[in-house]
Design an enzyme around this catalytic site. Structure first.
Site, PDB file in Angstrom:
ATOM      1  N   ASP A  39     128.629  -1.557 -49.985  1.00  0.00           N
ATOM      2  CA  ASP A  39     129.088  -1.182 -51.334  1.00  0.00           C
ATOM      3  C   ASP A  39     129.407   0.300 -51.572  1.00  0.00           C
ATOM      4  O   ASP A  39     128.655   1.171 -51.146  1.00  0.00           O
ATOM      5  CB  ASP A  39     128.008  -1.515 -52.372  1.00  0.00           C
ATOM      6  CG  ASP A  39     127.360  -2.848 -52.177  1.00  0.00           C
ATOM      7  OD1 ASP A  39     127.844  -3.642 -51.377  1.00  0.00           O
ATOM      8  OD2 ASP A  39     126.348  -3.088 -52.832  1.00  0.00           O
ATOM      9  N   GLN A  55     126.679   2.424 -49.309  1.00  0.00           N
ATOM     10  CA  GLN A  55     125.576   1.803 -48.588  1.00  0.00           C
ATOM     11  C   GLN A  55     125.833   2.004 -47.101  1.00  0.00           C
ATOM     12  O   GLN A  55     126.912   1.633 -46.597  1.00  0.00           O
ATOM     13  CB  GLN A  55     125.495   0.313 -48.941  1.00  0.00           C
ATOM     14  CG  GLN A  55     124.995   0.056 -50.353  1.00  0.00           C
ATOM     15  CD  GLN A  55     123.514   0.329 -50.475  1.00  0.00           C
ATOM     16  OE1 GLN A  55     122.679  -0.479 -50.101  1.00  0.00           O
ATOM     17  NE2 GLN A  55     123.157   1.502 -50.990  1.00  0.00           N
ATOM     18  N   GLU A 223     125.328  -9.266 -58.774  1.00  0.00           N
ATOM     19  CA  GLU A 223     125.070  -7.969 -58.156  1.00  0.00           C
ATOM     20  C   GLU A 223     126.060  -6.928 -58.673  1.00  0.00           C
ATOM     21  O   GLU A 223     127.141  -7.246 -59.157  1.00  0.00           O
ATOM     22  CB  GLU A 223     125.215  -8.066 -56.629  1.00  0.00           C
ATOM     23  CG  GLU A 223     124.263  -9.073 -55.994  1.00  0.00           C
ATOM     24  CD  GLU A 223     124.239  -8.973 -54.475  1.00  0.00           C
ATOM     25  OE1 GLU A 223     123.147  -8.804 -53.912  1.00  0.00           O
ATOM     26  OE2 GLU A 223     125.314  -9.078 -53.840  1.00  0.00           O
ATOM     27  N   TRP A 306     130.484 -10.470 -47.410  1.00  0.00           N
ATOM     28  CA  TRP A 306     129.281 -10.790 -46.612  1.00  0.00           C
ATOM     29  C   TRP A 306     129.504 -11.985 -45.690  1.00  0.00           C
ATOM     30  O   TRP A 306     128.953 -12.034 -44.594  1.00  0.00           O
ATOM     31  CB  TRP A 306     128.098 -11.064 -47.546  1.00  0.00           C
ATOM     32  CG  TRP A 306     127.597  -9.812 -48.188  1.00  0.00           C
ATOM     33  CD1 TRP A 306     127.710  -9.466 -49.493  1.00  0.00           C
ATOM     34  CD2 TRP A 306     126.925  -8.715 -47.536  1.00  0.00           C
ATOM     35  NE1 TRP A 306     127.153  -8.224 -49.705  1.00  0.00           N
ATOM     36  CE2 TRP A 306     126.662  -7.747 -48.534  1.00  0.00           C
ATOM     37  CE3 TRP A 306     126.512  -8.468 -46.226  1.00  0.00           C
ATOM     38  CZ2 TRP A 306     126.017  -6.543 -48.253  1.00  0.00           C
ATOM     39  CZ3 TRP A 306     125.874  -7.265 -45.954  1.00  0.00           C
ATOM     40  CH2 TRP A 306     125.631  -6.328 -46.951  1.00  0.00           C
TER      41      TRP A 306
HETATM   42  C1  FRU Z   1     125.725  -6.039 -52.591  1.00  0.00           C
HETATM   43  C2  FRU Z   1     124.287  -5.668 -52.227  1.00  0.00           C
HETATM   44  C3  FRU Z   1     123.628  -5.000 -53.402  1.00  0.00           C
HETATM   45  C4  FRU Z   1     122.559  -4.194 -52.754  1.00  0.00           C
HETATM   46  C5  FRU Z   1     123.223  -3.768 -51.462  1.00  0.00           C
HETATM   47  C6  FRU Z   1     122.298  -3.637 -50.275  1.00  0.00           C
HETATM   48  O1  FRU Z   1     126.620  -6.056 -51.547  1.00  0.00           O
HETATM   49  O2  FRU Z   1     123.596  -6.835 -51.834  1.00  0.00           O
HETATM   50  O3  FRU Z   1     123.156  -5.885 -54.385  1.00  0.00           O
HETATM   51  O4  FRU Z   1     122.176  -3.106 -53.540  1.00  0.00           O
HETATM   52  O5  FRU Z   1     124.227  -4.715 -51.183  1.00  0.00           O
HETATM   53  O6  FRU Z   1     122.932  -3.025 -49.212  1.00  0.00           O
END
Ligand code: FRU
Length: 493
Positions: A39, A55, A223, A306
């Site tokens: 993300d 991330q 999310e 994902w």
């Molecule tokens: C979404 C997610 C978020 C979380 C992150 C973890 O892609 O699952 O909810 O903060 O990725 O890497």
């Protein structure tokens, strides 16, 4: 003070970045400095530049204990890597610094708000991740985590709400100088909800309202929310897990949802009037927006999904890319997206064809490439029967191609990357219902070595997909079953 964990990550990324050549990355889409990216986080404008965190797991091209990678840009297209901003190095975030947002404090410091993750032992060998919201404050390079973290935890959420699914705060500063944030959560019904919190200073927070409740309509857990005003309405973006398709909407299990509605700030209530997918391709998730100094609302998403991560081998030197920055606007109750207008400054070597008859396969001199901005108008040829199918192939050589095809009788546009280098039996295509205007379909296709983003009818729909074929596969061809007529304007980028 910089922790040992962060110092190691910074040292590692500085060395590893050099092992990846420019040609192995896209040109104007951000990829991780090294290793894994998901993300976008903390998308913001700070001290005269855009900042985009992400991330990040630097050590391998697969998901691991989450850090925040960091990059900055003055035009959202050319990015400079900055040192890794956050590492999981405190008792309250030792198993990951998950997604979150950023804003500016009145004293000029940048405030990051993120989710701290700690694994809690349940029984036997079962662990669950407890999630809380945390703060770090810094100068655009180094960030210090707040001494009183976490600032929001299970005591701050409505009764019955999950402390295991409570994440991804998106923060903004309001006109009156106070702060608000939205976060994803799972209520007692097991689906999703978006919680709204407010704060006088960015540090002390309290629950305001349940801004939106899923009630099992759109997937399960919601999310990565974002919430902002746009053209007289308010827009809530979120990425639901475990979605079921509804007609031609919501075909990605981990999907994206745009709710358009009206917001009463006083009571913290949001009344939805419209809903739609944000992206209709294969790879798009967890978008975040920024407000530019000239008032544009610009969105970037993780251009991956994902369920399709096995698309690329874990031995690759990097994994995950961001989408093109997209300007958002509303039209006829829908969210529209157009490529960031600064992209037009990168256009070179225009090639232009009008009224080209396509029947069977056609290639056109000067139309090829993997870094391309191409506008295409497709219509029936006058005096001829409506064609059955039109197709555009790109990233093409003898072995590979990625394609877009349009069947006018069904009004379905399909993106297909079966022949795009994947060795895994996963979903490689997505269909979208589109609306040609007076029999003419308008596409703008942006290629940047390892991705295609297709803007349909000036942004009414967008389809995004990655492809990891060798950039040497750079052919582009047109095909019609029957006879179609096209106009093509193509630039190199
Ligand atoms: C979404 C997610 C978020 C979380 C992150 C973890 O892609 O699952 O909810 O903060 O990725 O890497």
């Amino acid at each position: 003070m910089i922790s040992q964990t962060l110092r190691e990550a910074r040292k590692y990324e500085e060395v590893s970045e050099k092992l990846i050549s420019e040609r192995e990355r896209p040109d104007f889409h951000l990829t991780p400095r090294t290793g894994w990216m998901n993300d976008p986080n903390g998308f913001s404008y700070y001290q005269g530049r855009y900042h985009l965190f992400y991330q990040y797991y630097p050590y391998e091209s697969k998901w691991g204990p989450m850090h925040w990678g960091h990059a900055a840009s003055s035009d959202l297209l050319h990015w400079e890597y900055l040192p890794c901003a956050l590492a999981p190095d405190e008792a309250y975030d030792q198993d990951g610094c998950f997604s979150g947002g950023a804003t500016v404090l009145p004293d000029g410091r940048q405030l990051l708000m993120y989710t701290g993750v700690v694994k809690e032992h349940q029984e036997r060998d079962i662990y669950r991740e407890v999630q809380t919201q945390c703060i770090a404050v810094g100068n655009g390079i180094d960030y210090e985590k707040y001494g009183q973290n976490p600032v929001l935890d299970e005591r701050d959420i409505p009764e019955g709400s999950s402390r295991f699914d409570f994440r991804d705060p998106k923060i903004w500063r309001k006109a009156d100088g106070t702060y608000a944030c939205v976060a994803g959560n799972r209520p007692a019904d097991g689906s999703g909800q978006i919680l709204l919190f407010t704060s006088p200073d960015g540090f002390s927070w309290k629950f305001k309202s349940v801004l939106a409740a899923n009630r099992d309509r759109f997937g399960k857990m919601w999310e990565c929310p974002d919430f902002f005003p746009l053209d007289e309405k308010w827009v809530l973006l979120t990425s639901p897990q475990d979605m079921l398709p509804q007609g031609y909407e919501y075909h990605n299990g981990n999907g994206t949802l745009c709710l358009i509605g009206d917001y009463d700030e006083e009571s913290g209530t949001f009344k939805e009037t419209h809903n739609q997918s944000i992206d209709y391709g294969i790879d798009f998730y967890a978008p975040q927006t920024v407000l530019t100094p000239d008032g544009r609302r610009v969105m970037i998403g993780w251009m991956q999904n994902w369920d399709s991560c096995s698309m690329r081998s874990p031995d690759a030197p990097w994994f995950g890319q961001m989408s093109l920055p997209r300007e958002l606007f509303l039209k006829n109750g829908r969210l529209y997206q157009r490529p960031l207008r600064e992209l037009e400054d990168m256009r070179r070597n225009k090639v232009n064809y009008t009224n080209v008859t396509v029947s069977g396969v056609v290639t056109l001199k000067g139309i090829s490439g993997r870094k391309v901005d191409m506008e295409l108008k497709i219509r029936p040829k006058e005096g001829q029967e409506l064609y059955q199918k039109f197709a555009l192939r790109f990233a093409q050589d003898d072995t590979y191609h990625t394609s877009l095809s349009f069947r006018p009788y069904e009004s379905i546009l399909k993106i297909d990357r079966k022949f795009s280098g994947s060795r895994r039996a996963i979903i490689h295509q997505r269909r979208s219902l589109v609306n040609p205007v007076g029999n003419e379909l308008k596409l703008r296709v942006i290629l940047d070595r390892f991705s295609a983003e297709v803007f349909v009818n000036d942004g009414e729909q967008v389809l995004s997909a990655t492809m990891y074929t060798d950039p040497g596969a750079d052919g582009i061809s047109f095909f019609a079953n029957g006879t179609a007529e096209i106009d093509v304007v193509k630039y190199e980028l």
